[in-house]
Structures are given as structure tokens and as C-alpha cells.
Scaffold this motif. Structure first.
Motif, PDB file in Angstrom:
ATOM      1  N   PRO A  28       0.805  -1.237   0.000  1.00  0.00           N
ATOM      2  CA  PRO A  28       0.000   0.000   0.000  1.00  0.00           C
ATOM      3  C   PRO A  28       0.832   1.279   0.000  1.00  0.00           C
ATOM      4  CG  PRO A  28       0.148  -0.836   2.227  1.00  0.00           C
ATOM      5  CD  PRO A  28       0.866  -1.842   1.363  1.00  0.00           C
ATOM      6  N   LEU A  29       2.154   1.158   0.138  1.00  0.00           N
ATOM      7  CA  LEU A  29       2.992   2.349   0.234  1.00  0.00           C
ATOM      8  C   LEU A  29       2.895   3.198  -1.034  1.00  0.00           C
ATOM      9  CD1 LEU A  29       4.912   3.602   2.312  1.00  0.00           C
ATOM     10  CD2 LEU A  29       6.802   2.447   1.173  1.00  0.00           C
ATOM     11  N   SER A  30       2.688   2.563  -2.165  1.00  0.00           N
ATOM     12  CA  SER A  30       2.620   3.291  -3.431  1.00  0.00           C
ATOM     13  C   SER A  30       1.440   4.249  -3.491  1.00  0.00           C
ATOM     14  CB  SER A  30       2.531   2.299  -4.591  1.00  0.00           C
ATOM     15  OG  SER A  30       1.384   1.476  -4.463  1.00  0.00           O
ATOM     16  N   HIS A  31       0.465   4.083  -2.589  1.00  0.00           N
ATOM     17  CA  HIS A  31      -0.681   4.987  -2.587  1.00  0.00           C
ATOM     18  C   HIS A  31      -0.295   6.387  -2.109  1.00  0.00           C
ATOM     19  CE1 HIS A  31      -3.270   1.775  -3.677  1.00  0.00           C
ATOM     20  NE2 HIS A  31      -3.157   1.122  -2.526  1.00  0.00           N
ATOM     21  N   TRP A  32       0.794   6.502  -1.345  1.00  0.00           N
ATOM     22  CA  TRP A  32       1.200   7.842  -0.889  1.00  0.00           C
ATOM     23  C   TRP A  32       2.662   8.171  -1.153  1.00  0.00           C
ATOM     24  CZ3 TRP A  32      -0.361   4.029   2.687  1.00  0.00           C
ATOM     25  CH2 TRP A  32       0.607   3.563   3.577  1.00  0.00           C
ATOM     26  N   VAL A  33       3.474   7.179  -1.547  1.00  0.00           N
ATOM     27  CA  VAL A  33       4.858   7.464  -1.954  1.00  0.00           C
ATOM     28  C   VAL A  33       4.985   7.167  -3.438  1.00  0.00           C
ATOM     29  CG1 VAL A  33       7.280   6.788  -1.724  1.00  0.00           C
ATOM     30  CG2 VAL A  33       5.848   7.002   0.316  1.00  0.00           C
ATOM     31  N   HIS A  34       5.372   8.173  -4.206  1.00  0.00           N
ATOM     32  CA  HIS A  34       5.526   7.976  -5.650  1.00  0.00           C
ATOM     33  C   HIS A  34       6.771   7.161  -5.959  1.00  0.00           C
ATOM     34  CE1 HIS A  34       7.186   9.112  -9.630  1.00  0.00           C
ATOM     35  NE2 HIS A  34       5.923   8.953 -10.007  1.00  0.00           N
ATOM     36  N   SER A  35       7.905   7.537  -5.360  1.00  0.00           N
ATOM     37  CA  SER A  35       9.146   6.828  -5.653  1.00  0.00           C
ATOM     38  C   SER A  35      10.238   7.210  -4.659  1.00  0.00           C
ATOM     39  CB  SER A  35       9.629   7.152  -7.073  1.00  0.00           C
ATOM     40  OG  SER A  35       9.879   8.549  -7.210  1.00  0.00           O
ATOM     41  N   CYS A  55       4.790  17.988  -5.815  1.00  0.00           N
ATOM     42  CA  CYS A  55       5.037  16.959  -4.808  1.00  0.00           C
ATOM     43  C   CYS A  55       6.035  17.439  -3.751  1.00  0.00           C
ATOM     44  CB  CYS A  55       5.570  15.681  -5.457  1.00  0.00           C
ATOM     45  SG  CYS A  55       4.421  14.922  -6.621  1.00  0.00           S
ATOM     46  N   VAL A  56       6.008  16.769  -2.618  1.00  0.00           N
ATOM     47  CA  VAL A  56       6.961  17.018  -1.530  1.00  0.00           C
ATOM     48  C   VAL A  56       8.051  15.952  -1.578  1.00  0.00           C
ATOM     49  CG1 VAL A  56       7.256  16.944   0.978  1.00  0.00           C
ATOM     50  CG2 VAL A  56       5.315  18.173  -0.009  1.00  0.00           C
ATOM     51  N   ASP A  57       9.315  16.389  -1.435  1.00  0.00           N
ATOM     52  CA  ASP A  57      10.444  15.465  -1.373  1.00  0.00           C
ATOM     53  C   ASP A  57      11.163  15.625  -0.036  1.00  0.00           C
ATOM     54  OD1 ASP A  57      11.698  14.362  -4.379  1.00  0.00           O
ATOM     55  OD2 ASP A  57       9.955  15.668  -4.334  1.00  0.00           O
ATOM     56  N   ILE A  70      13.754  19.151   3.398  1.00  0.00           N
ATOM     57  CA  ILE A  70      12.510  18.969   2.654  1.00  0.00           C
ATOM     58  C   ILE A  70      12.430  20.002   1.531  1.00  0.00           C
ATOM     59  CG2 ILE A  70       9.991  19.125   2.775  1.00  0.00           C
ATOM     60  CD1 ILE A  70      10.100  18.075   5.574  1.00  0.00           C
ATOM     61  N   VAL A  71      12.020  19.541   0.356  1.00  0.00           N
ATOM     62  CA  VAL A  71      11.734  20.451  -0.761  1.00  0.00           C
ATOM     63  C   VAL A  71      10.226  20.432  -0.973  1.00  0.00           C
ATOM     64  CG1 VAL A  71      12.050  20.926  -3.211  1.00  0.00           C
ATOM     65  CG2 VAL A  71      13.981  20.109  -1.844  1.00  0.00           C
ATOM     66  N   THR A  72       9.599  21.575  -0.802  1.00  0.00           N
ATOM     67  CA  THR A  72       8.149  21.699  -0.953  1.00  0.00           C
ATOM     68  C   THR A  72       7.809  22.091  -2.399  1.00  0.00           C
ATOM     69  OG1 THR A  72       8.274  23.991  -0.186  1.00  0.00           O
ATOM     70  CG2 THR A  72       7.845  22.297   1.476  1.00  0.00           C
ATOM     71  N   ARG A  92      10.005  10.794  -2.728  1.00  0.00           N
ATOM     72  CA  ARG A  92       9.058  11.686  -3.404  1.00  0.00           C
ATOM     73  C   ARG A  92       7.646  11.188  -3.117  1.00  0.00           C
ATOM     74  NH1 ARG A  92      11.231  12.250  -8.372  1.00  0.00           N
ATOM     75  NH2 ARG A  92      12.308  14.045  -7.455  1.00  0.00           N
ATOM     76  N   PHE A  93       6.863  12.014  -2.441  1.00  0.00           N
ATOM     77  CA  PHE A  93       5.499  11.638  -2.088  1.00  0.00           C
ATOM     78  C   PHE A  93       4.542  11.893  -3.247  1.00  0.00           C
ATOM     79  CE2 PHE A  93       7.367  12.164   2.124  1.00  0.00           C
ATOM     80  CZ  PHE A  93       6.834  11.093   2.812  1.00  0.00           C
TER      81      PHE A  93
END
Length: 269
Positions: A28-35, A55-57, A70-72, A92-93
Motif C-alpha cells: 500500500p505504500l505506493s498509494h502515498w509514496v511515488h518513488s 510533490c513534496v520530497d 525537505i523540498v516543498t 518523493r510523495f
């Protein structure tokens, strides 16, 4: 996905061998973490040009376990000067995916992150510790991803997503080829006024509604060009070619041919 849209943001290519590697987590992590990603900077002075994606990194310096930042979201290309050899690991979220582990509104992050002692007010301590441990233990990229994944899964909680904001994001996604109108009448379909929408996107993304929509359109166009580099993919999303080139250069800092044929990590010595 938290916003019920199929969104896959794209960054420019790093042409150095193993210069930029990525790994997409499983559900389920892919639902909120892109990569997860790792940028390896060779010896010398370099510049890395990053594309806006809403996205937030969370990024860690692999040579200094305490250097986590954090990069917003931002609305145009950002360039970072880096001195190598150096390496960076990033999470990357997905859109609003950070809210699964972070409850503090993005607008308040700058104040909280101004000192390292307040960093835990934004990033859960167990996630910070897992990132630091993965660096201290000198894990491989894949091992580091799995180690951090376990901490994210443990720290995750049901996010408080404003349904009005989710409706706006879906509207931008489904009307990417149209002229997005953000009048009070349109915003009423999301359940708020235009003024309330501006306040909400600023609070959660640090961007105006129009900036957010422009970045969505840019990312959609990047994906279309990547899938069909010889076609006129821009025609579906921009008034004419000059409008497309102007917007593309504003967003990426380069022309389409430069972005897809040159490295976004380049030596500046």
C-alpha cells in the motif's frame, strides 16, 4: 491514490551512468509514496535542474546523516549547485501523500524547519531515524528503500484530506486540456469560494490554485512528449506553439529538445 487520480510526475534525464536511480514502492505504500530516488554527483562542480511537480520530497545527504531537508512544491524549475563527489537519497510523495506521516500544514513548515531541533515536528522521528540508520549502516539503494519503507508503514496514519481540495485536484487533472476557470461559480462545485480555494492551496501546497494547475498541465505534457516524442503533444494543452514554448521554458528552464536530450545534471567548471 489519495486523490483518486493516476498521476506520475517526471523529472529530466541524468545521462551519467547510474547518475539517477529510482524505485517505486509496492502497495500500500505506493498509494502515498511515488518513488525513492538517488542522485549521484561525480567529482567537480555541478548544477542539477529540478522540474516542478506539486510533490513534496524528503532528501538526505548520504555523506552526512544529519543533513536531511525537505523540498516543498514550487512553480518553475529550480537549479541546485552541487559539489561532488556527493550523493543524495530522496522520498518523493504522491500529491498530498506526505499527509499520511505529516499532520502539520505545509504553510507552517518553513518556521518549524528553520532549526534542526524542530525537524521532528514535521517528519516523524521514526522516519528520520530510519533514514539516518540507512546512511550509517551504509546500505545499498534497494536496502535503504526497504528500510525506510518499513518505518513509513509504521508511521502511517489515516490522513486528514480536505475533500474540497481533492475535488479541485481531480478537476485540474480531468480538465488538463481545457481552459481552467477558477471563478466563484466553478469553485462552488468544489464546495468553497475562489478566495477559500486560494487559501486552501496555499496552506497545503504553498502555491496558488493557478500555479498548481499550470504545473499539472506541464507534467501532463511532459508525460505525453515522453510517450510520443515526435508528435505535437503540446497541441492538446496550449493555445499555440509559442504559448507552449514560453510555458515550457518557464517551467523547465529549457526547451523540450534540451530537456529530453541533455542531462539536467551538468558540470559547471
Amino acid at each position: 491514490m489519495l486523490t483518486d487520480i493516476n498521476y506520475h510526475p517526471i523529472q529530466g534525464s541524468v545521462l551519467q551512468d547510474q547518475g539517477y536511480i529510482t524505485l517505486s514502492p509496492a502497495a500500500p505504500l505506493s498509494h502515498w509514496v511515488h518513488s525513492y530516488w538517488q542522485l549521484n554527483v561525480p567529482l567537480g562542480r555541478h548544477c542539477y535542474r529540478s522540474m516542478p511537480d506539486n510533490c513534496v520530497d524528503v532528501i538526505a545527504n548520504l555523506h552526512d546523516a544529519e543533513d536531511i531537508f525537505i523540498v516543498t512544491p514550487y512553480s518553475s524549475a529550480m537549479s541546485f549547485e552541487l559539489s561532488g563527489p556527493e550523493a543524495y537519497f530522496g522520498i518523493r510523495f504522491q500529491l498530498l501523500g506526505h499527509k499520511v506521516v505529516v499532520s502539520t500544514p505545509l504553510e507552517n513548515w518553513e518556521m518549524l524547519l528553520s532549526t534542526d531541533t524542530r525537524k521532528a515536528d514535521v517528519i516523524p522521528p521514526r522516519v528520520l531515524n530510519a533514514i539516518r540508520e540507512s546512511i550509517t549502516f551504509n546500505l545499498s539503494f534497494e536496502e535503504r528503500c526497504h528500510h525506510v519503507s518499513a518505518s513509513l508503514l509504521n508511521a502511517a496514519r489515516q490522513p486528514n484530506i480536505d475533500h474540497r481540495l481533492a475535488r479541485f485536484i481531480r478537476y485540474c487533472h480531468h480538465n488538463i486540456s481545457s481552459n481552467i476557470v477558477l471563478s466563484d461559480r466553478t469553485c462552488s462545485e468544489f464546495g468553497l469560494s475562489a478566495r477559500q480555494l486560494r487559501r486552501l492551496t496555499q496552506l497545503q501546497f504553498g502555491l496558488s490554485p493557478r500555479e498548481f494547475a499550470r504545473v499539472m498541465r506541464f507534467q501532463h505534457t511532459l508525460d505525453a512528449i515522453k510517450r510520443n516524442p515526435n508528435g505535437a503533444s503540446w497541441a492538446d494543452n496550449y493555445y499555440d506553439q509559442s504559448h507552449f514554448i514560453r510555458e515550457f521554458k518557464r517551467m523547465s528552464g529549457s526547451t523540450p529538445s534540451e530537456l529530453f536530450n541533455l542531462s539536467v545534471l551538468y558540470n559547471i567548471d
